[in-house]
Design an enzyme around this catalytic site. Structure first.
Site, short mmCIF file in Angstrom:
data_model
loop_
_atom_site.label_atom_id
_atom_site.label_comp_id
_atom_site.label_asym_id
_atom_site.label_seq_id
_atom_site.Cartn_x
_atom_site.Cartn_y
_atom_site.Cartn_z
N TYR A 66 -5.51 2.11 -0.78
CA TYR A 66 -4.09 1.79 -0.63
C TYR A 66 -3.30 2.28 -1.83
O TYR A 66 -2.27 2.94 -1.68
CB TYR A 66 -3.92 0.28 -0.45
CG TYR A 66 -2.49 -0.16 -0.26
CD1 TYR A 66 -1.88 -0.03 0.98
CD2 TYR A 66 -1.76 -0.69 -1.30
CE1 TYR A 66 -0.56 -0.42 1.17
CE2 TYR A 66 -0.45 -1.08 -1.13
CZ TYR A 66 0.16 -0.95 0.11
OH TYR A 66 1.45 -1.33 0.28
N LYS A 70 -0.49 5.32 -1.74
CA LYS A 70 0.90 5.06 -2.13
C LYS A 70 1.31 5.93 -3.32
O LYS A 70 2.45 6.38 -3.40
CB LYS A 70 1.11 3.58 -2.42
CG LYS A 70 1.02 2.71 -1.18
CD LYS A 70 2.04 3.12 -0.14
CE LYS A 70 2.03 2.19 1.06
NZ LYS A 70 3.12 2.47 2.00
#
Length: 103
Positions: A66, A70
């Site tokens: 994640y 990002k």
């Protein structure tokens, strides 16, 4: 599913990147040409706003895919949209535990 890089299945890594990075890439790939034509015809561009996360800047060892996706989204947003009348912005929310950050 959370865990360190060592414990993380490749399928999880790929799924998180498909959702958080590839989806934005595909959207920009198809909308930027439309925005370029609009700018040439009217002199008005448009805006691309991608939703990132503070985790893309600070990271966390149990949310590696994640955080990496990002961070990549921040860079993609900076590099893909600058010329030709397009504004770009990546919004980064604060810390919030959600299923998406731990998927």
């Amino acid at each position: 599913e959370v865990g360190s890089v060592v414990d993380l299945p490749l399928e999880t890594w790929e799924r998180v990147f498909r959702v958080n990075l590839t989806g934005c890439f595909l959207a920009m790939k198809h909308v930027i040409p439309v925005m370029q034509r609009q700018f040439e015809e009217t002199g008005e561009g448009g805006s691309i706003i991608n939703i990132s996360s503070i985790w893309g800047m600070v990271g966390h060892h149990y949310a590696s895919p994640y955080c990496a996706a990002k961070a990549a989204l921040l860079s993609l947003t900076r590099t893909a949209c600058a010329p030709g009348g397009r504004r770009r912005s990546s919004r980064r929310g604060g810390r919030r535990r959600s299923p998406a950050c731990c998927a």
